[in-house]
Design an enzyme around this catalytic site. Sequence first.
Site, PDB file in Angstrom:
ATOM      1  N   ASP A  89       0.842  -1.196   0.000  1.00 52.35           N
ATOM      2  CA  ASP A  89       0.000   0.000   0.000  1.00 52.35           C
ATOM      3  C   ASP A  89       0.877   1.246   0.000  1.00 52.35           C
ATOM      4  O   ASP A  89       2.056   1.203   0.387  1.00 52.35           O
ATOM      5  CB  ASP A  89      -0.958   0.006   1.189  1.00 52.35           C
ATOM      6  CG  ASP A  89      -0.262   0.092   2.537  1.00 52.35           C
ATOM      7  OD1 ASP A  89       0.790  -0.578   2.703  1.00 52.35           O
ATOM      8  OD2 ASP A  89      -0.761   0.809   3.429  1.00 52.35           O
ATOM      9  N   GLU A 154       0.106  -0.927   5.961  1.00 46.23           N
ATOM     10  CA  GLU A 154       1.194  -0.320   6.731  1.00 46.23           C
ATOM     11  C   GLU A 154       1.028   1.185   6.839  1.00 46.23           C
ATOM     12  O   GLU A 154       1.288   1.774   7.892  1.00 46.23           O
ATOM     13  CB  GLU A 154       2.541  -0.663   6.087  1.00 46.23           C
ATOM     14  CG  GLU A 154       3.752  -0.371   6.975  1.00 46.23           C
ATOM     15  CD  GLU A 154       4.250   1.063   6.901  1.00 46.23           C
ATOM     16  OE1 GLU A 154       5.022   1.475   7.797  1.00 46.23           O
ATOM     17  OE2 GLU A 154       3.873   1.798   5.951  1.00 46.23           O
TER      18      GLU A 154
END
Length: 465
Positions: A89, A154
Amino acid sequence: MEHVIAEYLKEHRTENLNQLKEWLAIPSISALPEHNDDIQRGAQWIADHLEKIGMENVKVYETDGHPVVYGDWLKAEGKPTALIYGHYDVQPVDPVELWHSPPFKAEVRDEKLYARGASDDKGQVFMHLKVLEAILKTRGTLPMNFKFCIEGEEEIGSANLPKFIEENTELLSADVIVISDTGMLDRGKPAICYGLRGLAALQIDVKGANSDLHSGLYGGAVQNALHAITEILASFRDGDGRILVDGFYENVQEMTPAEKEAFAALNMSEETLKQQLEVNELFGEKGYTHVEQTWVRPTLEVNGIWGGFQGEGIKTVLPNEAHAKISCRLVPNQQPDEIVEKLKRHIAGHTPPGVEVSVKLFDKGAPYVTPLEHPAIQAGARAYEKVYGVPTAFTRGGGSIPIVATFDDLLKLPVVLMGFGLSTENFHAPNEHFHLENFDKGMETLAHYWYELEEALQKEELINK
């Protein structure tokens, strides 16, 4: 052996970069719900690529949030296992008008790859895949066993990864965790981060009278909430920067002589820092250098304070409410929950009369450190030195990556933060980029590392027997 691998990587550089550009083109922004489909595409892309390079048991695991991608290669019988962690991400791209090229159309300029995720963390994760592919293509086998855990949350705090780890400890079991999501000290100056500070953050809310009061009618007879909260805040530290919360330093792990020597060897100038920050003096706990203060000593900082009249001019009131946010950076062996309880007791014991105080808890994360002399750390230092030709710096991060402490807590494994980014690469900002010099040298370093690590861990096992 590593020379053959390096040649293979050089021959396939253009192909590898084109593949990375494909992944970077997927706007896998975890913070924005409108990109949930892109998150799924980003996860599937890396899963497909793991299979393509020869990993097995590849699976996209759904969670209560975004998926976790797993894959492994476990054919090195009797050899150690490394768990490689990373994330697919990325951060949002706003303000998009400040980008010099489209954030999801990767572009190479001046031997730098520009795109969101180029450095944090798609580029660095991708390097791991390409190195293992190169070893398999040139040697036919890998020096040790490998597992991948690549998550999609994250950038929003890894909310669902702890549960995934806890439910899959057997799946993720290994001998060492390697993470490439950190930076080098500077260009041409590799560094291994072997520790991070933890975090405990909270908000203090002070409530006095049932409304703001006229300072002429009530001033001097009723407690002012702003005075009360500043009194509480002032009680946290003395004039030398030492924290006065009872028991705050109780479990603090002191530096070893080797750490002190390693930090001193970095020659990080306090004068240079003052010039960069345009301050006339630094301030911190007495008896420690600024490096030690920010890497291995705990802190308590006021991050924000508000209450009362905020407009132009003057409004003569006694505010009935005041608020402040504080955060503590923690070091081994401080535990966030214990520190929070000590803070609560301190606040209760230093609340002046005439107000009530409540506390709201925010982020927390445990500190972590892998001993400097651990074979996995020293093997990384040797690998960097072979490629970059200079001694490797050993650092501890002043910030916090809570998921690292979670890995440490749940899997009980040493963690090696072996990154190749630079602090100037605008991760989390417009025009994020990755120096291709470190893309190339980083993969060569990793190729050396896996052989160095296998040998070091095998020796350690023999010694322990």
